[in-house]
Design a protein around this motif. Structure first.
Motif, PDB file in Angstrom:
ATOM      1  N   LEU A 171      86.039  86.540 107.467  1.00  0.00           N
ATOM      2  CA  LEU A 171      87.334  86.427 107.438  1.00  0.00           C
ATOM      3  C   LEU A 171      88.363  87.288 109.026  1.00  0.00           C
ATOM      4  O   LEU A 171      88.992  86.914 109.414  1.00  0.00           O
ATOM      5  CB  LEU A 171      87.654  87.314 105.907  1.00  0.00           C
ATOM      6  N   THR A 172      87.024  88.326 108.765  1.00  0.00           N
ATOM      7  CA  THR A 172      87.522  89.473 109.711  1.00  0.00           C
ATOM      8  C   THR A 172      87.772  88.327 110.981  1.00  0.00           C
ATOM      9  O   THR A 172      88.712  87.978 111.821  1.00  0.00           O
ATOM     10  CB  THR A 172      86.926  90.471 109.962  1.00  0.00           C
ATOM     11  N   LEU A 173      86.471  87.617 111.071  1.00  0.00           N
ATOM     12  CA  LEU A 173      86.145  86.342 112.624  1.00  0.00           C
ATOM     13  C   LEU A 173      87.774  85.764 112.243  1.00  0.00           C
ATOM     14  O   LEU A 173      88.226  85.724 113.896  1.00  0.00           O
ATOM     15  CB  LEU A 173      84.806  86.159 112.881  1.00  0.00           C
ATOM     16  N   LEU A 233      97.830  83.461 105.378  1.00  0.00           N
ATOM     17  CA  LEU A 233      96.457  84.721 105.135  1.00  0.00           C
ATOM     18  C   LEU A 233      95.672  84.269 104.212  1.00  0.00           C
ATOM     19  O   LEU A 233      94.583  83.949 104.034  1.00  0.00           O
ATOM     20  CB  LEU A 233      97.008  86.104 104.620  1.00  0.00           C
ATOM     21  N   PRO A 234      96.645  84.007 103.111  1.00  0.00           N
ATOM     22  CA  PRO A 234      95.710  83.058 101.713  1.00  0.00           C
ATOM     23  C   PRO A 234      94.972  81.939 101.638  1.00  0.00           C
ATOM     24  O   PRO A 234      94.218  82.416 101.715  1.00  0.00           O
ATOM     25  CB  PRO A 234      97.663  83.340 100.980  1.00  0.00           C
ATOM     26  N   LEU A 235      95.316  81.611 103.074  1.00  0.00           N
ATOM     27  CA  LEU A 235      94.893  80.348 103.197  1.00  0.00           C
ATOM     28  C   LEU A 235      93.546  80.421 103.938  1.00  0.00           C
ATOM     29  O   LEU A 235      92.348  79.736 103.111  1.00  0.00           O
ATOM     30  CB  LEU A 235      95.703  79.387 104.117  1.00  0.00           C
ATOM     31  N   PHE A 236      93.901  81.613 104.958  1.00  0.00           N
ATOM     32  CA  PHE A 236      92.539  81.833 105.718  1.00  0.00           C
ATOM     33  C   PHE A 236      91.143  82.127 104.856  1.00  0.00           C
ATOM     34  O   PHE A 236      90.404  81.637 103.973  1.00  0.00           O
ATOM     35  CB  PHE A 236      93.005  82.881 106.338  1.00  0.00           C
ATOM     36  N   ALA A 237      91.893  83.183 103.784  1.00  0.00           N
ATOM     37  CA  ALA A 237      90.849  83.993 102.683  1.00  0.00           C
ATOM     38  C   ALA A 237      90.955  82.898 102.101  1.00  0.00           C
ATOM     39  O   ALA A 237      89.228  83.489 101.024  1.00  0.00           O
ATOM     40  CB  ALA A 237      92.101  85.091 101.870  1.00  0.00           C
ATOM     41  N   TYR A 238      90.895  81.938 101.501  1.00  0.00           N
ATOM     42  CA  TYR A 238      90.315  80.962 100.442  1.00  0.00           C
ATOM     43  C   TYR A 238      89.586  80.575 100.756  1.00  0.00           C
ATOM     44  O   TYR A 238      88.798  80.117 100.598  1.00  0.00           O
ATOM     45  CB  TYR A 238      92.269  79.632 100.240  1.00  0.00           C
ATOM     46  N   PHE A 239      89.575  79.420 102.152  1.00  0.00           N
ATOM     47  CA  PHE A 239      88.432  79.212 102.775  1.00  0.00           C
ATOM     48  C   PHE A 239      86.813  80.357 103.379  1.00  0.00           C
ATOM     49  O   PHE A 239      86.439  79.948 103.494  1.00  0.00           O
ATOM     50  CB  PHE A 239      88.540  78.283 104.043  1.00  0.00           C
ATOM     51  N   LEU A 240      87.813  81.676 103.727  1.00  0.00           N
ATOM     52  CA  LEU A 240      86.421  82.136 104.368  1.00  0.00           C
ATOM     53  C   LEU A 240      86.372  83.572 102.927  1.00  0.00           C
ATOM     54  O   LEU A 240      87.468  84.471 103.439  1.00  0.00           O
ATOM     55  CB  LEU A 240      87.088  82.121 105.285  1.00  0.00           C
ATOM     56  N   ARG A 241      85.510  83.249 102.115  1.00  0.00           N
ATOM     57  CA  ARG A 241      85.215  84.100 100.918  1.00  0.00           C
ATOM     58  C   ARG A 241      84.350  85.521 101.269  1.00  0.00           C
ATOM     59  O   ARG A 241      84.146  86.326 100.240  1.00  0.00           O
ATOM     60  CB  ARG A 241      84.801  83.396  99.670  1.00  0.00           C
TER      61      ARG A 241
END
Length: 313
Positions: A233-235, A220-228
């Motif tokens: 992020l939801t997509l 999850l943090p990896l996704f959130a790091y690149f998708l701000r």
């Protein structure tokens, strides 16, 4: 069924069939890891202050940055008559960390700050409702259909949330998203525990399922790091759900459940499939072999037994 494990002991505890079931079911649990904690990023509150429209203001007014109120602009010329007013022109949010969150999108601050914790409460209300009914539904309709139904609910409603244009709509969709959240985990746990046996079942039920959840949590943090951006992020968290479609042809129904329902032929078909995957010789092949009297003397064990029987008789 008390004699179920003895009946399928010929499959062994670890084989191609067990390895596939083990890892595919673990993969199905991973979305629960990042789905359960997504709101940590989606509802985070970046630094913010009242928006002050462009005007000929003194430096003192420009430096005044309050979260929920500002100096009244209609008394700006009278420094001794300063009054305060709400953020009637909205808020300015810092974009140092996030490009946008639910908070910045729908202004969930100040008088609407109560909506932040309510969002998480609605989600976990959905999780609770789903957990209450998923067990009964899996007993009635089967482990496999409920597993894939809950994964579909998670994926579909997470994807639809991307297009939510209001906090109310997002929260309603979030409730339905929660219905599939923990239900998916429980369905996968039960299905694997009923298919696997021995050490494979113990390892799956204890270490593997929790590790799969933790791995999803770590992603999850990896996704959130690149998708701000919250929509991005939801997509990004919804699209991996498409990867689980092929699992329908890999994951079988629980043979235990099928036998309990009286569907013996379907359960037998799954066991035969497992035997093929594990490359276990078919019983039919063994039955075709023809034996003669000579076979009574081929091996030392059978030869001694035969001679002893001759002697006894």
């Amino acid at each position: 069924m008390k004699d179920y494990e003895e009946s399928i002991a010929f499959l062994g505890q670890w084989g191609c069939f067990q390895f596939v079931i083990f890892f595919v079911l673990c993969a199905s649990i991973m979305p629960n890891g990042f789905g359960a904690f997504t709101l940590v990023f989606l509802t985070d509150v970046p630094p913010h202050h009242c928006t002050v429209p462009e005007a000929n203001l003194t430096e003192e007014w420009q430096k005044e940055q309050s979260r929920c109120s500002r100096y009244r602009l209609d008394v700006v010329l009278d420094l001794w008559a300063k009054g305060f007013e709400p953020c009637v022109d909205g808020w300015t949010y810092s974009k140092d960390i996030y490009h946008s969150t639910l908070v910045t999108e729908f202004d969930l601050v100040c008088h609407d700050e109560w909506k932040q914790p309510l969002t998480a409460s609605v989600f976990y209300a959905g999780v609770t409702v789903g957990s209450l009914f998923s067990g009964e539904l899996s007993d009635k309709f089967g482990r496999k259909p409920i597993l894939f139904a809950t994964m579909a609910v998670q994926t579909i409603f997470t994807f639809i949330q991307v297009f939510a244009n209001s906090w109310i709509l997002f929260t309603v969709l979030l409730f339905f998203n929660g219905l599939g959240q923990m239900s998916n985990f429980v369905a996968a746990l039960v299905l694997g525990a009923e298919i696997l046996t021995g050490h494979a079942r113990v390892m799956y039920s204890s270490v593997a399922t929790n590790s799969a959840f933790a791995l999803g949590y770590m992603l999850l943090p990896l996704f959130a790091y690149f998708l701000r951006d919250w929509r991005g992020l939801t997509l990004g968290l919804s699209l991996p759900g498409l990867l689980y479609v092929p699992m329908w042809w890999l994951i079988p129904e629980s043979p235990r459940w099928l036998l309990f329902q009286g569907k013996v032929k379907e359960a037998e078909a799954i066991i035969r499939k497992a035997a093929r995957w594990n490359k276990i010789p078919k019983e039919k092949d063994k039955a075709k072999k023809n034996y003669s009297v000579i076979d009574l003397f081929k091996t030392s064990t059978i030869r001694i037994t035969t001679l002893n029987l001759f002697l006894i008789w």
